[in-house]
Design a protein around this motif. Structure first.
Motif, PDB file in Angstrom:
ATOM      1  N   SER A  46      55.455  44.386  49.636  1.00  0.00           N
ATOM      2  CA  SER A  46      54.938  43.085  49.214  1.00  0.00           C
ATOM      3  C   SER A  46      53.448  42.967  49.526  1.00  0.00           C
ATOM      4  O   SER A  46      52.676  42.415  48.729  1.00  0.00           O
ATOM      5  CB  SER A  46      55.711  41.961  49.927  1.00  0.00           C
ATOM      6  N   LEU A  47      53.044  43.483  50.676  1.00  0.00           N
ATOM      7  CA  LEU A  47      51.630  43.457  51.046  1.00  0.00           C
ATOM      8  C   LEU A  47      50.807  44.285  50.070  1.00  0.00           C
ATOM      9  O   LEU A  47      49.719  43.861  49.642  1.00  0.00           O
ATOM     10  CB  LEU A  47      51.464  43.993  52.469  1.00  0.00           C
ATOM     11  N   ALA A  48      51.318  45.457  49.697  1.00  0.00           N
ATOM     12  CA  ALA A  48      50.607  46.306  48.741  1.00  0.00           C
ATOM     13  C   ALA A  48      50.460  45.601  47.392  1.00  0.00           C
ATOM     14  O   ALA A  48      49.409  45.671  46.743  1.00  0.00           O
ATOM     15  CB  ALA A  48      51.339  47.631  48.571  1.00  0.00           C
ATOM     16  N   LEU A  49      51.518  44.895  46.969  1.00  0.00           N
ATOM     17  CA  LEU A  49      51.449  44.164  45.706  1.00  0.00           C
ATOM     18  C   LEU A  49      50.424  43.037  45.785  1.00  0.00           C
ATOM     19  O   LEU A  49      49.692  42.769  44.823  1.00  0.00           O
ATOM     20  CB  LEU A  49      52.831  43.601  45.352  1.00  0.00           C
ATOM     21  N   GLN A  55      42.915  42.560  43.982  1.00  0.00           N
ATOM     22  CA  GLN A  55      41.934  43.436  43.341  1.00  0.00           C
ATOM     23  C   GLN A  55      41.869  43.188  41.836  1.00  0.00           C
ATOM     24  O   GLN A  55      40.786  43.200  41.233  1.00  0.00           O
ATOM     25  CB  GLN A  55      42.278  44.888  43.634  1.00  0.00           C
ATOM     26  N   GLN A  56      43.024  42.949  41.227  1.00  0.00           N
ATOM     27  CA  GLN A  56      43.048  42.665  39.790  1.00  0.00           C
ATOM     28  C   GLN A  56      42.322  41.361  39.475  1.00  0.00           C
ATOM     29  O   GLN A  56      41.550  41.279  38.510  1.00  0.00           O
ATOM     30  CB  GLN A  56      44.494  42.589  39.302  1.00  0.00           C
ATOM     31  N   GLU A  57      42.538  40.327  40.313  1.00  0.00           N
ATOM     32  CA  GLU A  57      41.833  39.065  40.116  1.00  0.00           C
ATOM     33  C   GLU A  57      40.326  39.248  40.305  1.00  0.00           C
ATOM     34  O   GLU A  57      39.521  38.611  39.626  1.00  0.00           O
ATOM     35  CB  GLU A  57      42.363  38.007  41.079  1.00  0.00           C
ATOM     36  N   GLY A  58      39.943  40.129  41.241  1.00  0.00           N
ATOM     37  CA  GLY A  58      38.527  40.404  41.442  1.00  0.00           C
ATOM     38  C   GLY A  58      37.890  41.031  40.213  1.00  0.00           C
ATOM     39  O   GLY A  58      36.778  40.641  39.811  1.00  0.00           O
ATOM     40  N   ARG A  59      38.587  41.995  39.621  1.00  0.00           N
ATOM     41  CA  ARG A  59      38.055  42.611  38.395  1.00  0.00           C
ATOM     42  C   ARG A  59      37.983  41.608  37.254  1.00  0.00           C
ATOM     43  O   ARG A  59      37.013  41.590  36.472  1.00  0.00           O
ATOM     44  CB  ARG A  59      38.932  43.812  38.006  1.00  0.00           C
ATOM     45  N   ARG A  60      39.005  40.749  37.167  1.00  0.00           N
ATOM     46  CA  ARG A  60      38.996  39.728  36.121  1.00  0.00           C
ATOM     47  C   ARG A  60      37.848  38.744  36.329  1.00  0.00           C
ATOM     48  O   ARG A  60      37.189  38.327  35.375  1.00  0.00           O
ATOM     49  CB  ARG A  60      40.330  38.993  36.133  1.00  0.00           C
ATOM     50  N   LEU A  61      37.580  38.405  37.573  1.00  0.00           N
ATOM     51  CA  LEU A  61      36.491  37.477  37.874  1.00  0.00           C
ATOM     52  C   LEU A  61      35.139  38.082  37.508  1.00  0.00           C
ATOM     53  O   LEU A  61      34.282  37.406  36.923  1.00  0.00           O
ATOM     54  CB  LEU A  61      36.532  37.120  39.356  1.00  0.00           C
ATOM     55  N   ASP A  62      34.942  39.364  37.843  1.00  0.00           N
ATOM     56  CA  ASP A  62      33.686  40.027  37.498  1.00  0.00           C
ATOM     57  C   ASP A  62      33.479  40.071  35.983  1.00  0.00           C
ATOM     58  O   ASP A  62      32.370  39.819  35.482  1.00  0.00           O
ATOM     59  CB  ASP A  62      33.673  41.456  38.061  1.00  0.00           C
TER      60      ASP A  62
END
Length: 231
Positions: A46-49, A55-62
């Protein structure tokens, strides 16, 4: 004589019962440790997910910020060229992207809080399981020594206090995991429904204070202000 035989029989039954209870306690402890280890592995997954989601939200934000910057340049060029219709269309797209950007920032904040909580939880659980495994090895060694004594009844058996403590530790571990998860879920739901952000949005909708989300008019006003300053 009969009384002596009866006493010997009762003593043998008592010793056999204690040995059976001890063996069952070790089996129970082994299974509980396997259960606890499996729970920690699930927590790690769960922590890995959660980390991957952050990280996915970070890429989407960038990517969203890059698109906003690009559209602002194009909208300004359209205003300079007298094409306010295209500029307005771009401004609406920018407003939509800004809403996506704000949502991604909120998601990252939630992910950061959850990741921190889960890291502490996993580290604590691993430390407790390590301590429990140490106690189990002591219990097994004590049981082996006792078996070699061929029926000698120990006056003091240190592992008998260790096993209940281990069982209680596992019980507390499971209860705290469930309680912490329930509390975290309830807090997220409460913040979404009644938190300061929700109250501020409600006031803004009624005309009390500035809007919290950008509109096309807001973007156009900002772009025109930039043009005026540049001129």
């Amino acid at each position: 004589m009969f009384k002596t035989v009866l006493t010997l029989f009762r003593g043998s039954v008592a010793v056999a019962g204690e040995e059976l209870e001890d063996r069952a306690a070790l089996l129970i402890l082994d299974q509980q440790m396997r259960d606890a280890a499996a729970a920690v592995e699930r927590s790690k997954r769960s922590l890995a997910l959660a980390i991957a989601g952050d990280q996915q939200e970070g890429r989407r934000l960038d990517a969203t910020n890059a698109r906003i910057a690009d559209l602002e340049v194009r909208a300004t060029a359209a205003l300079d060229g007298g094409r306010e219709d295209l500029a307005r269309e771009a401004a609406q797209a920018i407003a939509n992207l800004e809403a996506d950007r704000d949502a991604a920032m909120t998601a990252r904040t939630l992910f950061a809080s959850e990741i921190t909580r889960m890291k502490r939880q996993v580290a604590s659980a691993e430390a407790r399981i390590t301590e429990l495994d140490r106690g189990r090895r002591i219990a097994r060694a004590s049981e082996a020594v006792r078996a070699l004594r061929r029926g000698g009844i120990e006056a003091a058996r240190p592992y008998e206090s260790t096993l209940p403590e281990a069982e209680n530790t596992l019980k507390r571990l499971r209860e705290r995991q469930i309680e912490a998860q329930s509390a975290a879920d309830a807090l997220v739901e409460l913040d979404a429904a009644t938190g300061p952000q929700a109250t501020a949005e409600k006031l803004a909708e009624q005309g009390f204070g500035p809007r919290l989300k950008s509109t096309a008019d807001d973007v156009l006003a900002r772009l025109n202000a930039k043009r005026t300053q540049a001129a």
